[in-house]
Design a protein around this motif. Sequence first.
Motif, PDB file in Angstrom:
ATOM      1  N   GLY A  15       2.288  11.172   0.067  1.00 29.64           N
ATOM      2  CA  GLY A  15       1.309  10.863   1.096  1.00 29.64           C
ATOM      3  C   GLY A  15       1.855   9.922   2.146  1.00 29.64           C
ATOM      4  N   TRP A  16       0.945   9.156   2.751  1.00 28.64           N
ATOM      5  CA  TRP A  16       1.258   8.325   3.903  1.00 28.64           C
ATOM      6  C   TRP A  16       0.456   7.028   3.826  1.00 28.64           C
ATOM      7  CZ3 TRP A  16       4.348  10.694   7.781  1.00 28.64           C
ATOM      8  CH2 TRP A  16       4.570  12.071   7.585  1.00 28.64           C
ATOM      9  N   VAL A  17       1.013   5.949   4.358  1.00 30.11           N
ATOM     10  CA  VAL A  17       0.251   4.723   4.569  1.00 30.11           C
ATOM     11  C   VAL A  17       0.160   4.508   6.074  1.00 30.11           C
ATOM     12  CG1 VAL A  17       2.312   3.261   4.306  1.00 30.11           C
ATOM     13  CG2 VAL A  17       0.044   2.261   4.022  1.00 30.11           C
ATOM     14  N   TRP A  18      -1.026   4.117   6.548  1.00 35.21           N
ATOM     15  CA  TRP A  18      -1.310   4.085   7.981  1.00 35.21           C
ATOM     16  C   TRP A  18      -1.891   2.749   8.412  1.00 35.21           C
ATOM     17  CZ3 TRP A  18      -0.518   8.265  11.281  1.00 35.21           C
ATOM     18  CH2 TRP A  18      -0.246   9.500  10.665  1.00 35.21           C
TER      19      TRP A  18
ATOM     20  N   THR B 177       2.656   4.746  10.954  1.00 35.33           N
ATOM     21  CA  THR B 177       2.647   5.332   9.623  1.00 35.33           C
ATOM     22  C   THR B 177       4.022   5.276   8.978  1.00 35.33           C
ATOM     23  OG1 THR B 177       1.990   7.266   8.323  1.00 35.33           O
ATOM     24  CG2 THR B 177       3.106   7.700  10.421  1.00 35.33           C
TER      25      THR B 177
ATOM     26  N   GLN C 226       0.833  -1.208   0.000  1.00 32.66           N
ATOM     27  CA  GLN C 226       0.000   0.000   0.000  1.00 32.66           C
ATOM     28  C   GLN C 226       0.866   1.256   0.000  1.00 32.66           C
ATOM     29  OE1 GLN C 226      -3.588   0.357   0.021  1.00 32.66           O
ATOM     30  NE2 GLN C 226      -3.339  -1.721  -0.741  1.00 32.66           N
ATOM     31  N   GLY C 227       1.980   1.219   0.715  1.00 25.59           N
ATOM     32  CA  GLY C 227       2.887   2.362   0.717  1.00 25.59           C
ATOM     33  C   GLY C 227       3.582   2.550  -0.617  1.00 25.59           C
TER      34      GLY C 227
ATOM     35  N   LEU D 148       1.051   3.849  -3.409  1.00 21.69           N
ATOM     36  CA  LEU D 148       0.338   5.120  -3.305  1.00 21.69           C
ATOM     37  C   LEU D 148       0.886   6.084  -4.357  1.00 21.69           C
ATOM     38  CD1 LEU D 148      -0.670   6.917  -0.042  1.00 21.69           C
ATOM     39  CD2 LEU D 148       0.196   8.223  -1.955  1.00 21.69           C
TER      40      LEU D 148
ATOM     41  N   THR E  71      -4.889   2.225   5.619  1.00 23.56           N
ATOM     42  CA  THR E  71      -5.391   3.211   4.673  1.00 23.56           C
ATOM     43  C   THR E  71      -4.230   3.940   4.015  1.00 23.56           C
ATOM     44  OG1 THR E  71      -5.564   5.004   6.303  1.00 23.56           O
ATOM     45  CG2 THR E  71      -7.491   3.591   6.014  1.00 23.56           C
ATOM     46  N   GLN E  72      -4.462   4.371   2.789  1.00 21.78           N
ATOM     47  CA  GLN E  72      -3.568   5.292   2.099  1.00 21.78           C
ATOM     48  C   GLN E  72      -4.150   6.689   2.258  1.00 21.78           C
ATOM     49  OE1 GLN E  72      -3.992   3.563  -1.816  1.00 21.78           O
ATOM     50  NE2 GLN E  72      -1.909   2.793  -1.791  1.00 21.78           N
ATOM     51  N   GLU E  73      -3.305   7.644   2.639  1.00 29.69           N
ATOM     52  CA  GLU E  73      -3.754   9.023   2.810  1.00 29.69           C
ATOM     53  C   GLU E  73      -2.887   9.927   1.948  1.00 29.69           C
ATOM     54  OE1 GLU E  73      -6.453   9.471   4.433  1.00 29.69           O
ATOM     55  OE2 GLU E  73      -6.580   7.663   5.671  1.00 29.69           O
ATOM     56  N   ALA E  74      -3.502  10.642   1.025  1.00 29.05           N
ATOM     57  CA  ALA E  74      -2.759  11.506   0.112  1.00 29.05           C
ATOM     58  C   ALA E  74      -2.300  12.777   0.807  1.00 29.05           C
ATOM     59  CB  ALA E  74      -3.617  11.861  -1.092  1.00 29.05           C
TER      60      ALA E  74
END
Length: 203
Positions: A132-135, A165, A124-125, A128, A147-150
């Motif tokens: 952003g960030w993977v959490w 993260t 996922q990281g 992406l 989750t992936q967060e942009a």
Amino acid sequence: MMEKTMPIDGLFQLQPLPYAPDALAPAISTETLGFHHGKHLLTYVNNLNALLPGSGFEGKPLEQIVCESEGAMRNNAGQILNHNLYFAQFRAPRQENRPTGRLAEAIDAAFGSFDAFKDTFAKQGAGLFGSGWVWLSANEDGGLVITQEANAANPMQRGLRPLLTFDVWEHAYYLDYQNRRADHLAALWSLIDWDTVAQRLEA
């Protein structure tokens, strides 16, 4: 509830590192840590402090600003919160670095095994698009989700409790790994302070 990050005398501060500048090498070099923490994060702190007067968010906790503000204020507040959680979750590298106790059980319940979790999280990281960030976060029922967060987004904005993260902005790894994001992510597993992550789950 996680402890809230409050301004001091009306201003947010650069959160000091809980380890020496060279403590994370070779996974994260002293040079990268210096730029990432001492320049990038400091810029977000200064930007947010400049935006606070007259915003209606003076004296509010960082977490509230992240969830309720918009535009540049949300972006800078989000990056401060994300980086604070990111830097606080590390300690000197160690081999065979794995979670234990309730955290390990929760990871097994959600993903089947720790190795399966690591594989999914790293994919996922690496996958992406852009910055952003993977959490890893906990939902209201205590279950774990990835989750992936942009850009500067944080799982709190989804009603989740952030636990772990990996930063996939290029400034987090380019000096050490150039375009090899996956290699950077693989190196971070040796640094995780699983006690800190477990405390976030229990908070």
